[in-house]
Every structure is written in C-alpha cells, then in structure tokens.
Design an enzyme around this catalytic site. Structure first.
Site, short mmCIF file in Angstrom:
data_model
loop_
_atom_site.label_atom_id
_atom_site.label_comp_id
_atom_site.label_asym_id
_atom_site.label_seq_id
_atom_site.Cartn_x
_atom_site.Cartn_y
_atom_site.Cartn_z
N HIS A 105 -31.02 -22.29 -7.05
CA HIS A 105 -31.98 -21.40 -6.39
C HIS A 105 -32.73 -22.10 -5.27
O HIS A 105 -32.89 -23.33 -5.29
CB HIS A 105 -32.93 -20.73 -7.41
CG HIS A 105 -33.98 -21.62 -7.99
ND1 HIS A 105 -34.43 -21.48 -9.29
CD2 HIS A 105 -34.72 -22.64 -7.48
CE1 HIS A 105 -35.37 -22.37 -9.53
NE2 HIS A 105 -35.57 -23.09 -8.45
N ASN A 158 -29.92 -24.35 -10.92
CA ASN A 158 -28.95 -23.25 -10.80
C ASN A 158 -28.69 -22.89 -9.33
O ASN A 158 -28.11 -21.86 -9.03
CB ASN A 158 -29.43 -22.02 -11.57
CG ASN A 158 -30.76 -21.48 -11.04
OD1 ASN A 158 -31.29 -21.99 -10.05
ND2 ASN A 158 -31.29 -20.46 -11.69
N GLU A 206 -33.08 -16.50 -7.33
CA GLU A 206 -32.20 -16.90 -8.43
C GLU A 206 -30.77 -16.40 -8.15
O GLU A 206 -30.58 -15.51 -7.31
CB GLU A 206 -32.70 -16.27 -9.74
CG GLU A 206 -34.13 -16.65 -10.11
CD GLU A 206 -34.26 -18.09 -10.63
OE1 GLU A 206 -33.35 -18.91 -10.40
OE2 GLU A 206 -35.29 -18.38 -11.26
N ASP A 240 -43.40 -19.49 -2.27
CA ASP A 240 -43.49 -18.62 -3.44
C ASP A 240 -44.76 -18.86 -4.25
O ASP A 240 -45.48 -19.83 -4.02
CB ASP A 240 -42.25 -18.80 -4.33
CG ASP A 240 -41.83 -20.26 -4.47
OD1 ASP A 240 -42.67 -21.14 -4.24
OD2 ASP A 240 -40.67 -20.51 -4.82
#
Ligand code: F6R
Length: 246
Positions: free
Chosen positions: A141, A139, A146, A70
């Site tokens: 990810h 979280n 996400e 990313d």
C-alpha cells in the site's frame, strides 16, 4: 518504459540522510514548495535530519506548505496516535514551519465525503504537490490505498486491511484501539505530484518492493502504479533489497 530511479543505500541512517537531502534540495530550490508528507516509522529518521539542518540554519521552513497523505478516521488530534500528533512530534514542533501551512485530513470529522472533497480541493488550490514522500506497506500500500480492484482517483475513506491493522497495532496499547478506517489521498492524488520519493527499509518490506518494481502493474499491489509516473525515486536499504539485483 519507466523512468523510476532506484538507489540502494547501506542502512536506515544512509537512507534517512539521502531522503532528507532530497527534501532539503526541494526546500532550498523552492522556498514555498508544497511537500507531501508521510507518517509511520520509515520517515522518522528523515525528519530528524531535517530538524537538525533547520536548527543549524541550513533550512528555512517559513514559506513551506505541507499536505499529509492520510489520517485515521474517528481519532482526536489530541490522541498521541493521530497522524496530527505524529507530525507535531516528529517535525512541525521543531522547525520554523507556520502551523497554518500544514494540512492533514481531519480525522475528527465523521463526514468522509466532506473531508475528502475539501482535501482534494485544497491540494489543487495550493498548486499541487511538488515532492511527495511515501513509505510502503508490507502489502504494497501507499498512503492508505490498500490492495483493491481499481486505483482510487481521489482522496477517499478506506477500510484498513487486516494486515495493516496488525502492523499498526504496535503503536496502540490494545488491538481494539487501532482505528479501522482512514482518510487517504487517492492513487490519482499521489500520481499528480510532480516528484515522488519512496522509502523502503528492512527485510519485511522486501517482497512488496520487489513486486512494486518487478511485478505486474496492478491495483492489487498499489505501489506498482508508480512505474507509470515520470519522476519517481526509490531509496531502499540493503536489507530491503535482499535478493534483488539493483
Ligand atoms: C503513512 C502511510 C503509510 C506508511 C506505510 C509504511 O502516512 O501513508 O502508507 O508509509 O504503512 O509504514 P511504516 O513506515 O511504519 O513501515
């Protein structure tokens, strides 16, 4: 039934050395391998070992190709917080990899469809990822996928979750400097890798790791999808395994 292998290691250094060994085995076993790479604080120790082993003549990166997971959208390569700069600083500038064999989504290109379409095509042209290195967000990810209502199949542009922006704030001078969007490989892109290595270190990742391994498989906890992949290894340090029986 999952074929996921989970290894508990004592601490961050042991995790880094073990992860680097797996990447080294891939590099030695296939000198033109395609490595999927991650940024963030977790893999920096791994990259440090790879740098040392290349300097000592154990590893040769001259035929290796890399694709990063990313990149922030709207950030210049020259910005010290770009993932482009991160990879140069932590790995590429210190090993004999050819710059033209290193690929990161182009965060300077505003046309997200173009960036993502081309990146997905590039990975296919390279023959797919042999070994994908992953960290995990608090979280759950992976890459910048996400928590969501469905698994994204391909590379796409995402709005970063508030918790991710807050977690990444530590790298920027001011909160408003943290980018709000990123280009990321999709869950499908990650799942097409032949092998996956996920690193999880520290207490603050314990809940996400537990849910990924023991909770329901759901896009609401993106890393949980890895249980459906045929060849996943997780390395987690003791702090991260607190309360888990493995
Ligand atoms: C980085 C990436 C992210 C990180 C994750 C954990 O390329 O894709 O998913 O792996 O946010 O980051 P750290 O290692 O900084 O805790």
């Amino acid at each position: 039934m999952t074929t996921m292998k989970i290894y508990k290691v004592t601490d961050y250094d042991a995790l880094s050395k073990r992860a680097a060994s797996m990447l080294a085995a891939q590099i030695i076993g296939k000198p033109d391998a395609v490595l999927g790479l991650a940024t963030g604080s977790t893999p920096t120790g791994t990259y440090q070992y790879l740098r040392t082993w290349q300097r000592e003549g154990i590893l040769d990166f001259s035929g290796i190709r890399t694709v990063n997971l990313d990149e922030y959208r709207g950030i210049a390569r020259t910005n010290a917080q770009s993932y482009y700069a991160f990879m140069r600083e932590n790995l590429f500038d210190h090993v004999n990899i050819k710059e033209e064999n290193t690929y990161i989504p182009n965060g300077e290109e505003a046309d997200g469809d173009k960036v993502c379409r081309e990146y997905e095509a590039l990975i296919r042209r390279l023959g797919g990822v042999d070994l994908q290195l992953l960290g995990i967000g608090q979280n759950g990810h992976i890459g910048f996928n996400e928590p969501a209502e469905s698994f994204a199949e391909a590379c796409h542009c995402v709005d970063l979750a508030r918790s991710t922006i807050e977690a990444n704030q530590r790298f920027f001078e001011r909160a408003e400097d943290v980018p709000r969007q990123a280009y990321t490989m999709g869950i499908g892109t990650i799942m097409r890798a032949k092998k996956i290595l996920l690193l999880a270190s520290g207490r603050e990742k314990a809940k996400a790791l537990y849910q990924a391994v023991c909770g329901p498989i759901s896009p609401k906890l993106p890393a949980s999808v890895l249980r459906l992949h045929p060849d996943v290894t997780i390395l987690a340090d003791e702090e991260c395994c607190a309360g888990m029986e493995f």
